[in-house]
Each structure stands twice: as structure tokens, then as C-alpha cells.
Design an enzyme around this catalytic site. Structure first.
Site, PDB file in Angstrom:
ATOM      1  CB  CYS A  44      38.785  41.909  39.700  1.00  0.00           C
ATOM      2  SG  CYS A  44      37.652  43.167  39.214  1.00  0.00           S
ATOM      3  CG  HIS A  53      35.463  45.369  37.200  1.00  0.00           C
ATOM      4  ND1 HIS A  53      36.108  44.829  36.470  1.00  0.00           N
ATOM      5  CD2 HIS A  53      35.215  46.707  36.390  1.00  0.00           C
ATOM      6  CE1 HIS A  53      36.780  45.135  35.297  1.00  0.00           C
ATOM      7  NE2 HIS A  53      36.123  46.248  35.547  1.00  0.00           N
ATOM      8  CB  CYS A 105      39.819  41.567  34.674  1.00  0.00           C
ATOM      9  SG  CYS A 105      39.571  42.935  36.040  1.00  0.00           S
ATOM     10  CD  GLU A 136      35.277  40.878  39.827  1.00  0.00           C
ATOM     11  OE1 GLU A 136      34.535  41.654  39.609  1.00  0.00           O
ATOM     12  OE2 GLU A 136      35.425  40.117  38.973  1.00  0.00           O
TER      13      GLU A 136
END
Length: 159
Positions: A80, A47, A77, A49
Site C-alpha cells: 500500500c 487492502h 504495509c 488503501e
């Protein structure tokens, strides 16, 4: 946020969901940036992040990102949000809310959970319409039967 939006656009160009993130230090200098790379790398944890946090900790020479801000185009999410809490990020700034998987108030509120030992400041919905437009355009081309896209804006986010 503009730098994060540029990372999001780059992610879409290689087939990933257009989410971008940057980490800035206390002076406002960008120390790391990333876009989603799950499709590109085949890594479910890639991801934006997480990648930006990994790069920022490498640049800082420490896993602690005290005094740093994570700027991201979509509400993080649970993975993260947990990562930014563990990295001791001082501030989170995000654009679009994520009513399906958001962990900064939409479904869960990991970053403000009083049971955890760190709670970053949160600034939400910065350039949310622009981030939401990138996501809607991406999913309009990827969802079967999406004439004009089936994603809808929810508070600047995408549902």
C-alpha cells in the site's frame, strides 16, 4: 478519519480486518473510500488503501493523484505504501501504527525513501486510539484462546 473508521467498521461486519481508507481531493471532498475486502473477495491485494486508490484514480480519470490525501486507519504495509507513492498522493494521514507490517516508519519507510521519485507528506496517529480499539476488538474474537484479546497497543497501534 471518521469516514475511514466507518469503512473499517463495515469491513469487520463482513469478516475482514477492520481497516478503512478514504481519498480526499485538494478541496477536502471525499472522492473515494473503501474498507478491506480480502476475505470478501478472496483477493490478497484488496487492502482498503489499494481499493480506495483504484476508485480515486477512476474518479479522477488519471493514475496521478496530485493534490490528494489518503486517510487510512492503520499504517500502510509495503504494498500500500508503494501504491500511494506510485499514485503521487500528496499526503498520507494514518491512525494506528503497525509494528508488525508498517511501511511508513515502523518496519520500513517506503514513503520517505530518498531513492524514490515521490515522497508524500505524512501525518501519523490521528485518532489512533479509536482505530486501535477496532482492531483489538476484531482480533479478540478471531485469535484462538484470546481471552480479552492478545493484541496490545503500541503507540496507538496494534501488536
Amino acid at each position: 478519519m471518521r469516514a475511514a473508521l466507518a469503512e473499517a467498521a463495515a469491513a469487520a461486519a463482513h469478516g475482514d480486518v477492520p481497516i478503512g481508507a478514504v481519498v480526499v481531493d485538494a478541496t477536502g471532498a471525499v472522492v473515494a473510500s473503501a474498507g478491506n475486502e480480502r476475505e470478501l473477495t478472496g483477493d490478497p491485494t484488496a487492502h482498503a488503501e489499494v481499493l480506495a486508490l483504484r476508485r480515486a484514480t477512476a474518479a479522477a480519470g488519471s493514475w496521478r493523484l496530485d493534490g490528494h490525501t489518503l486517510v487510512v486507519t492503520l499504517e500502510p504495509c509495503t504494498m500500500c505504501a508503494g501504491a500511494l507513492v506510485l499514485a503521487r498522493v500528496e499526503r498520507l494521514v494514518y491512525a494506528a501504527e503497525d509494528p508488525k507490517a508498517g511501511a511508513v516508519g515502523s518496519l520500513w519507510d517506503v514513503v520517505r525513501d530518498r531513492r524514490l521519485n515521490h515522497r508524500p507528506e505524512v501525518v501519523r496517529e490521528v485518532l489512533a486510539d479509536e482505530a486501535g480499539a477496532l482492531l483489538r476488538a476484531f482480533f479478540a474474537g478471531h485469535r484462538p484462546g484470546a481471552a480479552g484479546g492478545s493484541a496490545k497497543v503500541v503507540g496507538g497501534g496494534v501488536a
